[in-house]
Design a protein around this motif. Structure first.
Motif, PDB file in Angstrom:
ATOM      1  N   TYR A 274      43.045 -65.002 -63.284  1.00  0.00           N
ATOM      2  CA  TYR A 274      42.115 -63.892 -63.076  1.00  0.00           C
ATOM      3  C   TYR A 274      42.876 -62.566 -63.116  1.00  0.00           C
ATOM      4  CZ  TYR A 274      37.616 -62.107 -61.356  1.00  0.00           C
ATOM      5  OH  TYR A 274      36.403 -61.470 -61.235  1.00  0.00           O
ATOM      6  N   GLY A 275      44.056 -62.562 -62.485  1.00  0.00           N
ATOM      7  CA  GLY A 275      44.866 -61.347 -62.506  1.00  0.00           C
ATOM      8  C   GLY A 275      45.318 -61.000 -63.912  1.00  0.00           C
ATOM      9  N   TRP A 276      45.736 -62.030 -64.663  1.00  0.00           N
ATOM     10  CA  TRP A 276      46.133 -61.811 -66.054  1.00  0.00           C
ATOM     11  C   TRP A 276      44.967 -61.265 -66.864  1.00  0.00           C
ATOM     12  CZ3 TRP A 276      44.133 -64.380 -70.401  1.00  0.00           C
ATOM     13  CH2 TRP A 276      44.769 -64.086 -71.612  1.00  0.00           C
TER      14      TRP A 276
ATOM     15  N   ILE B  97      43.113 -54.692 -59.318  1.00  0.00           N
ATOM     16  CA  ILE B  97      42.614 -56.043 -59.088  1.00  0.00           C
ATOM     17  C   ILE B  97      43.672 -57.078 -59.490  1.00  0.00           C
ATOM     18  CG2 ILE B  97      40.935 -57.760 -59.863  1.00  0.00           C
ATOM     19  CD1 ILE B  97      38.880 -55.498 -60.028  1.00  0.00           C
ATOM     20  N   GLY B  98      44.312 -56.859 -60.641  1.00  0.00           N
ATOM     21  CA  GLY B  98      45.347 -57.777 -61.102  1.00  0.00           C
ATOM     22  C   GLY B  98      46.504 -57.874 -60.120  1.00  0.00           C
TER      23      GLY B  98
ATOM     24  N   SER C 121      38.363 -57.860 -54.191  1.00  0.00           N
ATOM     25  CA  SER C 121      38.977 -57.964 -55.511  1.00  0.00           C
ATOM     26  C   SER C 121      38.066 -58.686 -56.489  1.00  0.00           C
ATOM     27  CB  SER C 121      40.313 -58.712 -55.411  1.00  0.00           C
ATOM     28  OG  SER C 121      41.214 -57.996 -54.594  1.00  0.00           O
TER      29      SER C 121
ATOM     30  N   LEU D 284      43.770 -67.547 -59.518  1.00  0.00           N
ATOM     31  CA  LEU D 284      44.080 -66.155 -59.197  1.00  0.00           C
ATOM     32  C   LEU D 284      45.060 -65.563 -60.207  1.00  0.00           C
ATOM     33  CD1 LEU D 284      44.444 -66.324 -55.316  1.00  0.00           C
ATOM     34  CD2 LEU D 284      42.706 -65.051 -56.577  1.00  0.00           C
TER      35      LEU D 284
ATOM     36  N   ASP E  13      41.017 -52.309 -62.862  1.00  0.00           N
ATOM     37  CA  ASP E  13      41.464 -53.611 -63.361  1.00  0.00           C
ATOM     38  C   ASP E  13      42.936 -53.862 -63.014  1.00  0.00           C
ATOM     39  OD1 ASP E  13      39.184 -54.751 -64.472  1.00  0.00           O
ATOM     40  OD2 ASP E  13      39.391 -53.618 -66.336  1.00  0.00           O
TER      41      ASP E  13
ATOM     42  N   MET F  36      45.321 -59.840 -57.032  1.00  0.00           N
ATOM     43  CA  MET F  36      45.176 -61.259 -57.345  1.00  0.00           C
ATOM     44  C   MET F  36      46.529 -61.955 -57.381  1.00  0.00           C
ATOM     45  SD  MET F  36      42.063 -62.118 -57.606  1.00  0.00           S
ATOM     46  CE  MET F  36      40.416 -61.522 -57.924  1.00  0.00           C
ATOM     47  N   TRP F  37      47.488 -61.353 -58.044  1.00  0.00           N
ATOM     48  CA  TRP F  37      48.811 -61.971 -58.167  1.00  0.00           C
ATOM     49  C   TRP F  37      49.539 -61.986 -56.819  1.00  0.00           C
ATOM     50  CZ3 TRP F  37      51.579 -60.636 -63.432  1.00  0.00           C
ATOM     51  CH2 TRP F  37      50.851 -61.236 -64.466  1.00  0.00           C
TER      52      TRP F  37
ATOM     53  N   SER G  86      42.532 -59.479 -65.714  1.00  0.00           N
ATOM     54  CA  SER G  86      42.322 -58.086 -65.309  1.00  0.00           C
ATOM     55  C   SER G  86      43.308 -57.160 -65.993  1.00  0.00           C
ATOM     56  CB  SER G  86      42.460 -57.960 -63.778  1.00  0.00           C
ATOM     57  OG  SER G  86      41.421 -58.665 -63.117  1.00  0.00           O
TER      58      SER G  86
END
Length: 204
Positions: A82-84, A185-186, A13, A79, A182, A189-190, A86
């Protein structure tokens, strides 16, 4: 999620996001000039950073329950952010630019790969701080499995990028492809962040 799969998923990710390492390896693969050497150099640099993060930062945090909690929550917070980011990037997808003259000698390849890896604040933050913090709550065996998973993700991605550059390049130049990536990935991450937070508040 088992530590090995958690490390593998988190590693992939982080590493597939658009960045200078990916552009460099892809460019070398496209021009057929030391693409595998570029992949090897970036993989070795990432391995060193990840190992320091997991066995150094992660092991240090694991010595104190309070530090484990703080490190885990910090990792989960990152994370979530980072997810936000993405998801936000998915609204305005970019492309991976590969234009430019490729490095000509093996020595230049190694120096350039080292610079992209070791002098990149985002790479250091991802590998040392984020991955190290995410491994803090694991035991010794768990951290080792987590380390192997993240390292495998790095090596697999870079060498796949170098070997399949010709086929991947048209796809990676498509904003729509990066938009989908993206979003994925988000979500990952979440999901990992939720697991870390649940572990803290459930006592395990």
């Amino acid at each position: 999620m088992p530590p090995f799969l958690r490390g593998l998923t988190l590693g992939l990710s982080l590493i597939v996001a658009i960045g200078p390492q990916n552009a460099f390896v892809l460019r070398q693969g496209l021009t057929r000039r030391y693409g595998l050497l570029a992949a090897l150099a970036c993989s070795l640099a990432d391995t060193a950073l990840i190992t320091f993060g997991v066995l150094g930062v992660g092991a240090l945090l694991a010595r104190s329950p309070a530090l484990v909690t703080l490190g885990t929550l910090a990792g989960a917070s990152f994370l979530l952010w980072y997810g936000w980011r993405s998801f936000r990037s998915a609204r305005h997808p970019g492309t991976l630019q590969t234009e430019g003259q490729a490095a000509q000698t093996p020595g230049t390849i190694l120096v350039t790969a080292a610079a992209f890896s070791l002098l990149n604040p985002h790479a250091i933050l991802d590998t040392v701080v984020l991955i190290g913090g995410a491994s803090a709550g694991l035991g010794s065996a768990g951290r080792t499995a987590f380390l192997l998973g993240t390292v495998l993700a790095s090596w697999t991605w870079f060498f796949a990028l170098a070997l399949l550059a010709g086929r991947l390049a048209p796809l990676m130049r498509s904003p729509r492809a990066w938009q989908v990536l993206d979003v994925l990935i988000g979500v990952v991450m979440w999901t990992i962040a939720a697991g870390l937070i649940r572990g803290v508040f459930s006592g395990g």
